[in-house]
Design an enzyme around this catalytic site. Structure first.
Site, PDB file in Angstrom:
ATOM      1  N   TYR A  19       1.938   3.607   2.791  1.00 42.90           N
ATOM      2  CA  TYR A  19       1.137   4.257   3.629  1.00 42.90           C
ATOM      3  C   TYR A  19       1.332   4.079   5.023  1.00 42.90           C
ATOM      4  O   TYR A  19       1.565   3.445   5.489  1.00 42.90           O
ATOM      5  CB  TYR A  19      -0.312   3.922   3.293  1.00 42.90           C
ATOM      6  CG  TYR A  19      -1.390   4.351   4.048  1.00 42.90           C
ATOM      7  CD1 TYR A  19      -1.795   5.793   3.580  1.00 42.90           C
ATOM      8  CD2 TYR A  19      -2.092   3.999   5.049  1.00 42.90           C
ATOM      9  CE1 TYR A  19      -3.049   6.486   4.412  1.00 42.90           C
ATOM     10  CE2 TYR A  19      -3.070   4.502   5.559  1.00 42.90           C
ATOM     11  CZ  TYR A  19      -3.358   5.620   5.324  1.00 42.90           C
ATOM     12  OH  TYR A  19      -4.623   6.431   6.108  1.00 42.90           O
TER      13      TYR A  19
ATOM     14  N   ASP B  40       7.611   1.329  10.036  1.00 42.04           N
ATOM     15  CA  ASP B  40       6.056   1.162  10.372  1.00 42.04           C
ATOM     16  C   ASP B  40       5.698  -0.513  10.119  1.00 42.04           C
ATOM     17  O   ASP B  40       5.534  -0.779   8.952  1.00 42.04           O
ATOM     18  CB  ASP B  40       5.590   2.113   9.043  1.00 42.04           C
ATOM     19  CG  ASP B  40       3.955   2.158   9.326  1.00 42.04           C
ATOM     20  OD1 ASP B  40       3.280   1.174   9.870  1.00 42.04           O
ATOM     21  OD2 ASP B  40       3.320   2.797   8.455  1.00 42.04           O
TER      22      ASP B  40
ATOM     23  N   LYS C 207      -3.062  -2.868  14.460  1.00 43.02           N
ATOM     24  CA  LYS C 207      -3.476  -4.091  13.970  1.00 43.02           C
ATOM     25  C   LYS C 207      -3.604  -5.251  14.968  1.00 43.02           C
ATOM     26  O   LYS C 207      -4.229  -5.192  15.851  1.00 43.02           O
ATOM     27  CB  LYS C 207      -3.144  -4.391  12.573  1.00 43.02           C
ATOM     28  CG  LYS C 207      -3.461  -3.205  11.657  1.00 43.02           C
ATOM     29  CD  LYS C 207      -3.262  -3.594  10.163  1.00 43.02           C
ATOM     30  CE  LYS C 207      -3.466  -2.421   9.248  1.00 43.02           C
ATOM     31  NZ  LYS C 207      -4.670  -1.634   9.172  1.00 43.02           N
TER      32      LYS C 207
END
Length: 432
Positions: free
Chosen positions: A147, A242, A270
């Site tokens: 994702y 990613d 994050k």
């Protein structure tokens, strides 16, 4: 086991559904996968969360990764306070964003230049656009189960064949957008090589979670990331790691440092924001110089480089770079996983396995650690759901989905880990 009172969370959930779709602002929070009432939280400190009814939980999500130094760390809170007192947003350059960019570059040498964003989704969206603008090509390879944020062209699933163009997995995504995305199986080296043999001159980029965390934790197979690097180099495509989830979560230099593989572009999020909204994309200087205002690829954001988020991120990154931080976190997480496997076996739960990389971990109700999305899908999700609620009722907050990785903080050492073990021992016996 003490029966929890959750009336306030239930009332808030009922109220929220009147104004917020599903009652939540991100789908997994709704407990749709596991059933039951989502907890509404009011406080977090160190390794713990408190819900609106006053129940305390050991938190094994850590805000989906950012709280690696523990919730409300005094140094992070102090940095945020000082930044906020100077103003919440300027929409103009600050010294802090320069310091943050230099810190990231020093720890991730592949990111020679970078742009800050307000989210990981913005970072991946911008990296894809940049790769297309740099190469003059349109097609992008992604992998089933990875994702990369709710970017239109990446919200796709694989079709029926080995080399397939994606089909939309979300309403509102035109098939023509998804048609530019090729979806392959994670860890399938032969599939990658065959795809490049057929489409190589049309491929702008390969984007991958170098350690997957959005189909639960799945490691790259030996040679998989190396194959991506090799094929991209030969075809002139851009390799995008990613590392929104893994960056400064699995090690001081991300997965690229652990595996000694240099991507062309990296996306971060994050941990880099320390719990505040923050993302970044960056990489090779020749690629990044295609970004406006010095190049033709447009990207902008009013809150990009927000001074409060930058302060939280810098304070967090300085803590994780202290000597021994990742060695301690990695060993603690690995020890927890080994202990959980032992407790499952002792309770007679044979189809259970676990894995970890740095401070990330995966729990699977399957005999073997998964290596693909198919393996995760074939695990016993009903048993996971029972285990989730058994742990929740004993004060341990796991990710409310069998498809999500878990995360620990450095402050889980000692009593919090002991509480997880005690709860797990009882939970495994309950579901056996």
């Amino acid at each position: 086991m003490t029966q929890q009172t959750i009336q306030t969370s239930q009332a808030l959930f009922d109220q929220a559904q009147k104004t917020i779709p599903g009652g939540v602002n991100s789908p997994v929070r709704a407990f749709g996968s596991v059933g039951g009432t989502p907890r509404f939280f009011t406080k977090a400190n160190g390794p713990y969360l408190w819900d609106a009814d006053g129940n305390r939980y050991v938190d094994t999500i850590c805000s989906w990764g950012p709280a690696i130094v523990g919730h409300a760390h005094p140094k992070v809170i102090e940095a945020v306070k000082q930044a906020a007192e100077g103003g919440l947003s300027f929409g103009a350059p600050t010294r802090g964003e320069v310091e943050l960019a230099e810190w990231v570059r020093d720890h991730l040498p592949s990111m020679e230049m970078m742009r800050l964003t307000s989210s990981g989704t913005e970072a991946t969206m911008s990296a894809i656009r940049l790769a297309r603008g740099f190469t003059g090509r349109n097609k992008v390879i992604k992998f089933e189960g990875c994702y990369h944020g709710h970017v239109d062209s990446l919200l796709v699933k694989a079709g029926s064949g080995l080399l397939t163009f994606g089909n939309p997995t979300s309403a509102g995504v035109p098939p023509s957008f998804a048609a530019e995305t090729i979806v392959l199986d994670y860890n399938d080296i032969a599939g990658v090589q065959a795809c490049f043999a057929e489409h190589g001159q049309d491929i702008a980029a390969v984007i991958v979670e170098p350690v997957a965390g959005n189909m639960n934790l799945v490691r790259p197979a030996p040679g998989f990331l190396e194959a991506l690097r090799s094929e991209c180099t030969k075809a002139g495509a851009v390799l995008i790691f990613d590392e929104v989830m893994t960056g400064f979560r699995v090690g001081a230099r991300g997965v690229q440092g652990l595996m000694n593989i240099q991507p062309d572009l990296t996306t971060l999020g994050k941990v880099i924001g320390g719990g505040m909204p923050m993302g970044a994309f960056g990489g090779r200087k020749d690629i990044m110089l295609k970004v406006a205002p010095v190049g033709p690829v447009y990207q902008a954001g009013t809150l990009s480089g927000n001074p409060v988020a930058v302060a939280a991120g810098l304070a967090t990154l300085k803590i994780v770079s202290e000597p021994g931080f990742f060695e301690t976190l990695t060993q603690m997480t690995a020890d927890l996983m080994q202990g959980l496997v032992q407790k499952a076996k002792a309770a007679g739960v044979q189809a259970f396995s676990a894995d970890s990389v740095g401070g990330m971990f995966g729990l699977y109700f399957s005999e073997q650690v998964p290596v693909s999305m198919g393996d995760v899908t074939n695990s016993n999700r009903e048993q996971f759901n029972r285990f989730f609620h058994a742990m929740l009722n004993r004060g341990v907050y796991l990710a409310p989905s069998a498809y999500e990785a878990g995360f620990l903080s450095i402050q889980h050492q000692g009593e919090p880990i002991a509480q997880i073990f005690k709860a797990a021992e009882e939970a495994f016996e309950e579901i056996a």
